[in-house]
Write an enzyme that holds these catalytic residues in place. Sequence first.
Site: not given
Ligand code: NAP
Length: 488
Positions: A184-186, A258-259, A292, A237, A159-160
């Site tokens: 995409p993120a919800s 990309e975590l 991130c 994440s 989402w960010n």
């Molecule tokens: P997240 O909770 O891991 O969610 C990311 C995506 O994965 C969302 O589309 C989410 O969908 C989906 N998702 C969640 N559970 C899933 C599952 N069991 N199976 C398949 N998909 C699933 O992360 P976030 O809170 O959106 O983003 C923040 C994190 O992203 C932070 O840790 C940040 O550091 C990291 N990040 C990393 C980078 C990089 O380039 N390294 C860049 C940006 C962000 P829903 O929204 O529907 O739950």
Amino acid sequence: MNLHVTGFSALVRKANLINGEWVGADDGKTIDVTDPATGQTIATVPNAGQAEASRAIDAAHDAFPDWAGMPLGQRVALMRRLHDAIQDNLEPMAQMLTAEQGKPLSESRAEVGSSAAYVLWFAEEARRTNGSVIPSPIPGRKLMTTRHPVGVVAAITPWNFPSSMLARKLGPALAAGCTVVVKPASATPLSGLVWGHLAEECGFPAGVINVLTGSARAIGGEITANPKVRKITFTGSTEIGKQLLAEAAGTVKRMSMELGGNAPFIVFDDADLDAAVDGAIIAKFRNAGQTCICTNRLFVQAGIYDRFVEAFAARVASLKVAPGGEDGAEQGPLVDDAALEKIEELVADALAKGGNLVTGGAAHERGGLFYQPTVIAEATSAMRVTTEEIFGPVAPVYRFETDDEAIAAANDTEYGLASYAYTTDLARMFRLQDRLEYGLIGINEVLIVMPEIPFGGLKESGLGKEGSWQGIDDYLETKYTCIGGMSG
Ligand code: NAP
């Protein structure tokens, strides 16, 4: 490209794109999308699940041979058209991004502009997916490698950065000749749906890009289990990344991850103080600290510590906290209640463990999801902010004496995404390059990401690179061919 709108509502699609058709969820269920600055619902999108995901994967699978076989010039032309469409609609797309995500409009404009730049970069890279000819050690044989698109790609984004994270995945996938299912993120699904809409307007064939919103678990479960998906590219994440890696093991897919991060920002005694403060403001407070590569921990050498904290805190205290669409907004709201609660817990923990609150430290007077930009001095390794991704506008500042001490502390984390340092000593810069265990190192600079560079984390921050000439590699298979009987 005819589509050029003035307000973002004309761009918003409230349906999913599967095989060239805009459809709702099978059971008609929807998800509300809210503006984090106001809490108001700005759109509803389908709450799709496993069956819809399966159909989207079938559509991408069926579209793959024609897309991969399309003359390269045509594929590149479509991508250039998509780049132009994003540029033409930059302003409404930026407004929509701010409405669904909350970041200041200036940051949304930069994100959408960067998204277009990634598409153009990969359209250009599409022409350079060269193979090789290998000198044969055995006479009479010709040895060569050729490169081919991996097939159906599933792209899951956070989402960010709902637009640019997608651009880094769609760009190389389309350029390589892959077809894509996007999830995409919800919290921020609108940007992804707009990409589907623009691609359709540009003339991408049905099934090449499919966009699904809905249950992460149900859609994710289908993506990981379905053998037609040959690659998953995920940004999010570390926790969910690990889960996807484990779930996808059964069908042995290519995985790009990309975590999370825990970026150190090291200021040495010899640093240009003003430059270091400027850098720290951007590296910490961009997107309200929700990136991130945001600085998580500021390490400042003892000789400059007090002056840095004073100058930094003064700038932090003057940041304009406001809805992203308001003129001059520098810090918007947090994304949701859970994020706000986590920040409150982390600050309470740091203060209970001896942190010195220099500025901020409480909910902002605007209420809702706004939090004061915060600086906590005399931070220590016992605090949760040292090991957890803060993901909010809170800057813990640690004191150090020696280079070895700072580098050891910086590396003392399972993450390895971004790192920053300010110093004027050239030899030290090269020592930092050698010793910092991070995929990205910014020295005297924090705005270090652009399509030309390989973005990616070490350790538990990820697998693979996005951007640069390396960014397309993960979307290509290498085949080796040996032709015998070539002598005489
Ligand atoms: P997240 O909770 O891991 O969610 C990311 C995506 O994965 C969302 O589309 C989410 O969908 C989906 N998702 C969640 N559970 C899933 C599952 N069991 N199976 C398949 N998909 C699933 O992360 P976030 O809170 O959106 O983003 C923040 C994190 O992203 C932070 O840790 C940040 O550091 C990291 N990040 C990393 C980078 C990089 O380039 N390294 C860049 C940006 C962000 P829903 O929204 O529907 O739950």
